[in-house]
Design a protein around this motif. Structure first.
Motif, mmCIF file in Angstrom:
data_model
loop_
_atom_site.group_PDB
_atom_site.id
_atom_site.type_symbol
_atom_site.label_atom_id
_atom_site.label_comp_id
_atom_site.label_asym_id
_atom_site.label_seq_id
_atom_site.Cartn_x
_atom_site.Cartn_y
_atom_site.Cartn_z
ATOM 1 N N TYR A 154 0.840 -1.205 0.000
ATOM 2 C CA TYR A 154 0.000 0.000 0.000
ATOM 3 C C TYR A 154 0.876 1.257 0.000
ATOM 4 O O TYR A 154 1.980 1.268 0.532
ATOM 5 C CB TYR A 154 -0.911 0.016 1.231
ATOM 6 N N GLY A 155 0.338 2.314 -0.598
ATOM 7 C CA GLY A 155 1.048 3.595 -0.604
ATOM 8 C C GLY A 155 2.331 3.576 -1.412
ATOM 9 O O GLY A 155 3.320 4.203 -1.034
ATOM 10 N N ARG A 156 2.302 2.882 -2.538
ATOM 11 C CA ARG A 156 3.508 2.784 -3.364
ATOM 12 C C ARG A 156 3.794 4.094 -4.101
ATOM 13 O O ARG A 156 2.894 4.883 -4.382
ATOM 14 C CB ARG A 156 3.349 1.655 -4.379
ATOM 15 N N SER A 157 5.066 4.287 -4.432
ATOM 16 C CA SER A 157 5.486 5.439 -5.230
ATOM 17 C C SER A 157 5.429 5.105 -6.712
ATOM 18 O O SER A 157 5.691 3.951 -7.107
ATOM 19 C CB SER A 157 6.921 5.843 -4.875
ATOM 20 N N SER A 158 5.112 6.107 -7.530
ATOM 21 C CA SER A 158 5.221 5.922 -8.965
ATOM 22 C C SER A 158 6.700 5.824 -9.330
ATOM 23 O O SER A 158 7.570 6.279 -8.568
ATOM 24 C CB SER A 158 4.590 7.100 -9.704
ATOM 25 N N PRO A 159 7.038 5.230 -10.478
ATOM 26 C CA PRO A 159 8.447 5.156 -10.877
ATOM 27 C C PRO A 159 9.117 6.523 -10.935
ATOM 28 O O PRO A 159 10.279 6.671 -10.533
ATOM 29 C CB PRO A 159 8.382 4.507 -12.265
ATOM 30 N N GLU A 160 8.388 7.531 -11.403
ATOM 31 C CA GLU A 160 8.968 8.881 -11.505
ATOM 32 C C GLU A 160 9.240 9.471 -10.122
ATOM 33 O O GLU A 160 10.293 10.064 -9.879
ATOM 34 C CB GLU A 160 8.026 9.798 -12.287
ATOM 35 N N ALA A 161 8.285 9.293 -9.214
ATOM 36 C CA ALA A 161 8.478 9.799 -7.852
ATOM 37 C C ALA A 161 9.606 9.051 -7.156
ATOM 38 O O ALA A 161 10.426 9.653 -6.445
ATOM 39 C CB ALA A 161 7.183 9.678 -7.060
ATOM 40 N N GLN A 162 9.662 7.738 -7.339
ATOM 41 C CA GLN A 162 10.712 6.936 -6.724
ATOM 42 C C GLN A 162 12.086 7.367 -7.221
ATOM 43 O O GLN A 162 13.047 7.487 -6.443
ATOM 44 C CB GLN A 162 10.493 5.454 -7.016
ATOM 45 N N ALA A 163 12.191 7.627 -8.521
ATOM 46 C CA ALA A 163 13.468 8.055 -9.086
ATOM 47 C C ALA A 163 13.893 9.399 -8.509
ATOM 48 O O ALA A 163 15.074 9.628 -8.219
ATOM 49 C CB ALA A 163 13.363 8.139 -10.608
ATOM 50 N N THR A 164 12.936 10.293 -8.313
ATOM 51 C CA THR A 164 13.256 11.622 -7.781
ATOM 52 C C THR A 164 13.700 11.543 -6.329
ATOM 53 O O THR A 164 14.697 12.152 -5.936
ATOM 54 C CB THR A 164 12.033 12.549 -7.906
ATOM 55 N N VAL A 165 12.965 10.802 -5.503
ATOM 56 C CA VAL A 165 13.305 10.742 -4.087
ATOM 57 C C VAL A 165 14.611 9.990 -3.860
ATOM 58 O O VAL A 165 15.317 10.226 -2.858
ATOM 59 C CB VAL A 165 12.149 10.100 -3.278
ATOM 60 N N SER A 166 14.980 9.108 -4.797
ATOM 61 C CA SER A 166 16.207 8.319 -4.650
ATOM 62 C C SER A 166 17.442 9.029 -5.178
ATOM 63 O O SER A 166 18.572 8.607 -4.899
ATOM 64 C CB SER A 166 16.066 6.977 -5.390
ATOM 65 N N SER A 167 17.248 10.107 -5.930
ATOM 66 C CA SER A 167 18.385 10.806 -6.533
ATOM 67 C C SER A 167 19.052 11.725 -5.521
ATOM 68 O O SER A 167 18.368 12.493 -4.833
ATOM 69 C CB SER A 167 17.916 11.634 -7.732
ATOM 70 N N PRO A 168 20.371 11.667 -5.392
ATOM 71 C CA PRO A 168 21.068 12.591 -4.486
ATOM 72 C C PRO A 168 20.851 14.031 -4.928
ATOM 73 O O PRO A 168 20.822 14.341 -6.122
ATOM 74 C CB PRO A 168 22.546 12.191 -4.640
ATOM 75 N N LYS A 169 20.686 14.915 -3.940
ATOM 76 C CA LYS A 169 20.511 16.325 -4.260
ATOM 77 C C LYS A 169 21.867 17.010 -4.350
ATOM 78 O O LYS A 169 22.821 16.616 -3.663
ATOM 79 C CB LYS A 169 19.655 17.004 -3.184
ATOM 80 N N PRO A 170 21.974 18.043 -5.180
ATOM 81 C CA PRO A 170 23.246 18.768 -5.282
ATOM 82 C C PRO A 170 23.668 19.339 -3.939
ATOM 83 O O PRO A 170 22.832 19.710 -3.110
ATOM 84 C CB PRO A 170 22.929 19.882 -6.288
ATOM 85 N N ALA A 171 24.965 19.411 -3.727
ATOM 86 C CA ALA A 171 25.490 19.921 -2.461
ATOM 87 C C ALA A 171 25.590 21.439 -2.442
ATOM 88 O O ALA A 171 25.594 22.053 -1.369
ATOM 89 C CB ALA A 171 26.855 19.317 -2.174
ATOM 90 N N ASP A 172 25.695 22.076 -3.607
ATOM 91 C CA ASP A 172 25.790 23.536 -3.630
ATOM 92 C C ASP A 172 24.401 24.150 -3.533
ATOM 93 O O ASP A 172 23.392 23.559 -3.950
ATOM 94 C CB ASP A 172 26.465 24.003 -4.921
#
Length: 312
Positions: A154-172
């Motif tokens: 239940y409450g699964r992420s879409s592939p696009e949302a999963q890819a976004t939340v799993s991507s490291p954010k820039p440090a600057d």
């Protein structure tokens, strides 16, 4: 904003709005998000409706205690969990959702609040559920918003949302702020606001840029498992709110939560994603005021406010 000791190992940064004599509402934020994500104007609007509103930084986030001595290699952790080696995975993360729930309850204790209405969003909804399960005598009402039960179906992420939340954010700073726009993938389709996303990202970066805490919080969430059986026995008055546009935790997460908790009320909101757009604040605040007001009469005891121990 004050910082109070809630346990020997943890201090919590918090901010309050409104009259302390009013019914207290504790706002619990989600994965990696500082208390700023509960917009101050939202908190003031709720306080103006006769509530004493408290927002705070979870551990490993914002200005609350950080667990630097327990680094987590997320690649290794995910690989370990995926392989089914749960005993090893358990040794890799220093705390669970129950510990984060105890932080929120400890904050209430430090503020001299015996019972409160608890509102949690996303992972914060999971923490709020855990507060109600572990200490139901201290939770007047529970509101679980855009959250789920810990069950994998239940409450699964879409592939696009999963890819976004799993991507490291820039440090600057500039890259971090610009990358925040990618989170529109799970926002309201109608009211998604790139400028508001950038504004929150900038304020969060300037206040406390701390990506290391996200891995430990995520690990705590994964390793805490399903709350399904416990939620079936919960007797705290519960409101479940979920946006129909949510692609990070799809609406089945909220629907399942309401299905499990006896007597829970389910509010599905069109045009809301995994966000709280300003245009929908009146609907959200009306729901919170109604829910907390309906059940406040069962406890009219005063709320003493001793001076909490503060850290410099």
């Amino acid at each position: 904003m004050p910082n109070v000791v809630v346990s020997p190992a943890v201090s919590i940064e918090y901010e309050s709005f409104g009259d302390p004599a009013n019914p207290p509402v504790l706002l619990v934020m989600g994965l990696g998000a500082q208390m700023l994500a509960w917009h101050a104007d939202f908190c003031r609007a709720l306080a103006d409706r006769g509530r004493y509103v408290i927002r705070y930084d979870n551990r490993d986030c914002g200005l609350s205690t950080k667990f630097d001595e327990h680094p987590v290699d997320m690649g290794e952790f995910i690989a370990t969990v995926s392989s089914g080696d749960v005993p090893t995975a358990l040794t890799m993360v220093p705390y669970r959702l129950r510990d984060m729930a105890d932080d929120g309850l400890g904050l209430l204790t430090a503020l001299g609040i015996e019972r409160a209405h608890v509102v949690g969003t996303s992972m914060g909804g999971m923490i709020a559920q855990t507060m109600a399960l572990s200490a139901p005598e201290r939770v007047l009402t529970l509101t679980s918003m855009m959250s789920s039960t810990g069950e994998t179906g239940y409450g699964r992420s879409s592939p696009e949302a999963q890819a976004t939340v799993s991507s490291p954010k820039p440090a600057d700073r500039e890259g971090y702020v610009t990358a925040a726009e990618k989170e529109l993938v799970w926002a309201s389709k109608r009211y998604g606001d790139a400028a508001a996303q950038r504004e929150l990202a900038a304020a969060s970066y300037d206040r406390s840029y701390y990506p290391a805490g996200v891995g430990r919080q995520l690990g705590a969430m994964i390793l805490s498992g399903s709350r399904a059986d416990a939620l079936r026995e919960l007797r705290v008055p519960t409101l479940v709110i979920h946006g129909l546009d949510d692609t990070l935790i799809d609406p089945s997460g909220g629907q399942r939560t309401a299905e499990l908790v006896p007597g829970a009320e389910l509010l599905l909101i069109p045009d809301m994603g995994h966000d709280r757009p300003r245009e929908l604040w009146p609907k959200l605040i009306d729901a919170l005021v109604s829910h907390t007001g309906r059940h406040f009469m069962r406890d009219q005891a005063p709320y003493p406010r001793p001076q909490p121990e503060q850290r410099p």
